[in-house]
Each structure stands twice: as C-alpha cells, then as structure tokens.
Design an enzyme around this catalytic site. Structure first.
Site, short mmCIF file in Angstrom:
data_model
loop_
_atom_site.label_atom_id
_atom_site.label_comp_id
_atom_site.label_asym_id
_atom_site.label_seq_id
_atom_site.Cartn_x
_atom_site.Cartn_y
_atom_site.Cartn_z
N VAL A 223 -11.71 -7.79 -30.40
CA VAL A 223 -11.77 -6.65 -29.48
C VAL A 223 -10.82 -6.86 -28.31
O VAL A 223 -10.15 -5.93 -27.84
CB VAL A 223 -13.22 -6.44 -28.98
CG1 VAL A 223 -13.26 -5.38 -27.88
CG2 VAL A 223 -14.13 -6.05 -30.13
N ALA A 224 -10.72 -8.10 -27.83
CA ALA A 224 -9.85 -8.38 -26.68
C ALA A 224 -8.39 -8.15 -27.00
O ALA A 224 -7.59 -7.81 -26.11
CB ALA A 224 -10.06 -9.81 -26.22
N GLU A 228 -7.04 -1.41 -24.95
CA GLU A 228 -7.79 -0.18 -24.67
C GLU A 228 -7.03 0.75 -23.73
O GLU A 228 -7.22 1.97 -23.76
CB GLU A 228 -9.15 -0.52 -24.05
CG GLU A 228 -10.12 -1.21 -24.99
CD GLU A 228 -9.92 -2.73 -25.00
OE1 GLU A 228 -8.98 -3.17 -24.31
OE2 GLU A 228 -10.67 -3.43 -25.68
N ASP A 270 19.44 31.56 -29.93
CA ASP A 270 19.91 32.86 -30.39
C ASP A 270 20.35 33.67 -29.18
O ASP A 270 20.37 33.19 -28.05
CB ASP A 270 18.79 33.55 -31.16
CG ASP A 270 19.31 34.70 -32.02
OD1 ASP A 270 20.52 34.94 -32.00
OD2 ASP A 270 18.50 35.35 -32.69
#
Length: 463
Positions: A223-224, A228, A270
């Site tokens: 997780v580290a 995040e 255009d």
C-alpha cells in the site's frame, strides 16, 4: 471512479483494510471520492456553459398556420407544416419547395462547397435528396431569395440528423496523458505486488515474524508503494489548465482534453461562419448631418445619443426615415423583448431591428402601418434590396445596400425638415469630417465617419 489510477487506489484501500489499517483505507477512499466529485463538478461547469450557448442561440422557424405567418420553435415542426424561408434564415427541417423567388442556399455544412445552390419548385430530377432541385435540407442557410416549403422530415429523420447520428457513434479514445497514466499505474501495481510478495516471503523465511505479521507487513509495504496523491495531483493540474483556458474564453468540456490540446501543433479550421456567433451590432448611425452613438452593446437595452444626450424622444427627420427603412426593408423577425437577442433572420437584419427597438420604434407596429406590397431580394450583382410599401394611398420604395449603388440612384435627401435636391457636390460630401468622396469611393467605405473607417481598416488588417 474507473480511471486506472483510481482502480489501483480502490485495490490499495481494500488491502489496507485487510492489513488492519482502517484509517489508511478510509483516507484512500476519501481521496478517490473527492477526486471524482471535483472532476464531475469541473466538467459539469463546462457542460453548463455549452448548454447556455445552445439556449442563447435557439433555432426558430417561420410557419404558415391558418394562412398567417407565425414564429415557432424548430422542435415543434411536424411533417406537413408549411415553412417560410427568407434571406439569412437557417432551414429548420427537410422540406419540398412549393413557391420560390430566386432561392439560393448555402449547402457547405453538408457538402463543403461554398458556392450557393439554387432550389426551385417543380420536379426534383434526382434520386438523392442532397441533389434534388426542389428540396431544401435542414441546417443549410438561405443566401438569396425566399420560398415556401412543406416539411417532410424533422429531427433525426433529416439528412443533417443522419450526419449527427454518425458522429454520436464515434468511439471515445483515451488521451495521450490517460494512456501514459494507465501504463504508469500498471507498472506501479506490478512493482508494488512484487515488493510486497518479497517482504511477505522474506519475513516468513527468516522466521523472525509470524505468518500474520509477515502478511500485514507485506500488505503495508504494498500500500505504501502506491502513490495516493498522484490522481488528485493530475486532476488539479488539469483543472488549473481549464481555468487558464477559460480566462482566454475557451471552453474545455473534459479535463483530459486540456492535455490533448497541449500536444496539438497544427489546428485546421473551417470558414469563420462555423466558429463565430454570427451576430452584428450597430454602434453608430450616420443620418444626414447627424452622427448618432448607439448604446447598450449587443443587448436590447440601450438608446440613441448625440453629443452625449439621448435623442429617443426628439429624433431628427432624417433619423426617423432611416429607422423606418431599417424596419421595412428587412425580412427579419423582431427579437423577443425579454431576451438578449434571439431574433430570426440575417444577422444584418437582426442588428437593424435591434437598432430600431433601442430607438423606441416598434417593428410590428411600423410594418402594420406600412404594409408590404412587393419585395426585391438582395442580389450580389445589384448589391441592394428593395421593398415596396403602401401608406396613405401612396406607394413607397425602401432600399438598403452598398453606399455607391444607393447614392448613384438618389435624387433627393432628407435633412431635418423637407426633402431637398441631392446635387453632385452634396452626393460626394461625407457630412461628418469634411472629406469629399465620389459615389464610387463610397462603395469602398469612404463615405462614412472616421471612426467607422478605422473599424473597417482594422478588420481588413485582421483578415
């Protein structure tokens, strides 16, 4: 919510809960939800601007019902309705021409060709609707003439609706940044999983940690290793780009489009009619010896001033006649009094009607008092439009067009009182800054006040 980085954070939150780290898990979930809410809010703001632009330019149509011409929303048209088309109108539905008067249309929105296309009542002579000589198609614009036509297709049933349906079927591709972030997220996930497994295996093999502690330690390391803060950082950076673009009057509907635009090296556009609002505004009026300033910009509120003082209640005779010509030699439908513009017809016609409203003239009342007998539509060769009206048993012809063409055919002028003879010396007098010009020079814009000439020269430089 389903961005590759967001999916990675979902997985990280789940692992945090499994590792007995609920605070970290809730923090990661909060990051994902806040980022999703912010992105939704940012894109919804851009979507609201787009919706406001659509409301600002509603598509309306002239419809004959019970023999009377009415203004109706294009969305209310049904097959069988008889519509009236005039110079400057956009065709609201596919229709077959019943009666025409020199009708020519701009089909460039469908064919890409800028050459006006003639259409007339009678036999179509072609199997394809786009080539049928007696059919007008939704989305095209009336360049010359007028017509009455019966509707046979509306909405998605039109040729233009079919083109729109094709564009809706395009698959939305990821931007270069989204592709790079997706590859980065996959790389981070692989590295985190490998390092986490190594930590779990190392703790179990060394026997210094129990299997439970080894699992928790490995999941914590996994997780580290997941960043995040990367997802909200990217979203905030894109949002700042959107704000900078908004400061330059550019609308960006999707956050990822900012980065895509940043990768652009060539922009192909255009003709200007497709990327402008197609609006004109009268800023100054020159009537005989009077140079009048029009206030209010492009809104319906405003007045006419000369020397800084309002002249709405005491208009000179020359200005009165000019405003009457602006209303009568005009095929536009007046804008609704409680809307910003939203008139119907050619931008020049709409600008002249707005001018009359600012001067306190009611176009509908003026047209009722001066009924039209016949119209000669604007012609690029003649460079003028004419309309014959009746009043008090007399017939009047009102003309608008190029200065050279109009001046060459004038014998009298209205100053402040009765009409006076327009001699050659006066015909070449600007009456505003003392310069003298010929009728030929007037066609090039010389016979107008100096401020107007400066605007013309500035526009030419820009072109």
């Amino acid at each position: 919510m389903t961005h590759t980085l967001a999916l990675l954070l979902w997985a990280a939150a789940a692992l945090a809960f499994l590792a007995g780290l609920p605070q970290l898990g809730w923090a990661i979930l909060a990051i994902v939800m806040l980022n999703a809410a912010f992105s939704f809010w940012q894109e919804d703001r851009a979507g609201e601007v787009v919706r406001a632009l659509r409301r600002r330019m509603p598509l309306a149509a002239r419809v004959l019902r019970d023999g009377v011409e009415h203004r109706a929303a294009a969305s209310e048209l049904v097959p069988g309705d008889v519509i009236v088309l005039r110079h400057g109108d956009r065709v609201p539905a596919d229709a077959r021409v019943l009666v025409d008067s020199g009708l020519r249309l701009d089909y460039s929105i469908l064919t890409g060709e800028s050459e006006p296309v003639p259409r007339s009542a009678g036999s179509g002579g072609a199997t394809e609707l786009a080539d049928s000589a007696n059919c007008v198609l939704a989305g095209t614009t009336v360049m010359e003439g007028s017509a009455e036509a019966v509707v046979f297709a509306t909405g998605v049933g039109t040729v233009f609706g079919g083109v729109a349906a094709l564009t809706q079927g395009l698959r939305l591709e990821s931007s270069p940044l989204q592709k790079e972030l997706g590859a980065t997220a996959r790389t981070i996930a692989v590295v985190a999983v490998v390092v986490g497994l190594i930590c779990i295996g190392g703790g179990a093999i060394s026997e210094r940690l129990s299997q439970r502690d080894s699992l928790i330690f490995g999941l914590g390391i996994l997780v580290a290793l997941i960043p995040e803060g990367l997802l909200p950082t990217v979203s905030l950076s894109l949002a700042m780009g959107v704000q900078r673009m908004a400061g330059r009057h550019a609308i960006v509907k999707r956050l990822s489009s900012v980065e895509t635009l940043g990768c652009t090296s060539v922009i192909c556009t255009d003709k200007t009619g497709t990327i402008t609002t197609s609006e004109m505004t009268v800023h100054e009026v020159w009537a005989g010896p009077h140079v009048v300033t029009v206030t209010g910009g492009d809104s319906l509120r405003g007045s006419l001033k000369e020397g800084g003082e309002s002249i709405n209640d005491a208009k000179p005779a020359s200005l009165e006649m000019l405003l009457r010509c602006a209303v009568l030699c005009n095929d536009g439908i007046p804008p609704h009094p409680h809307r910003r513009r939203a008139g119907l017809g050619d931008p020049l016609d709409e600008a002249l009607l707005v001018l009359a409203i600012k001067a306190g003239v009611d176009p509908d009342d003026e047209r009722h008092v001066w009924p039209r007998l016949r119209e000669f539509p604007f012609d690029p060769v003649r460079r003028r439009m004419s309309a014959i009206h009746a009043n008090d048993g007399r017939q009047w012809i009102f003309v608008k067009g190029g200065p050279g063409e109009v001046l060459a055919r004038c014998s009298h002028e209205v100053a402040d009182h009765a009409p006076s003879t327009l001699g050659e010396s006066r015909r070449g007098d600007t009456g505003a800054d003392g310069r003298r010009v010929s009728a030929r020079d007037a066609a090039a814009g010389a016979g107008v006040p100096a401020t107007c000439r400066r605007r013309v020269a500035e526009n030419r430089r820009r072109s």
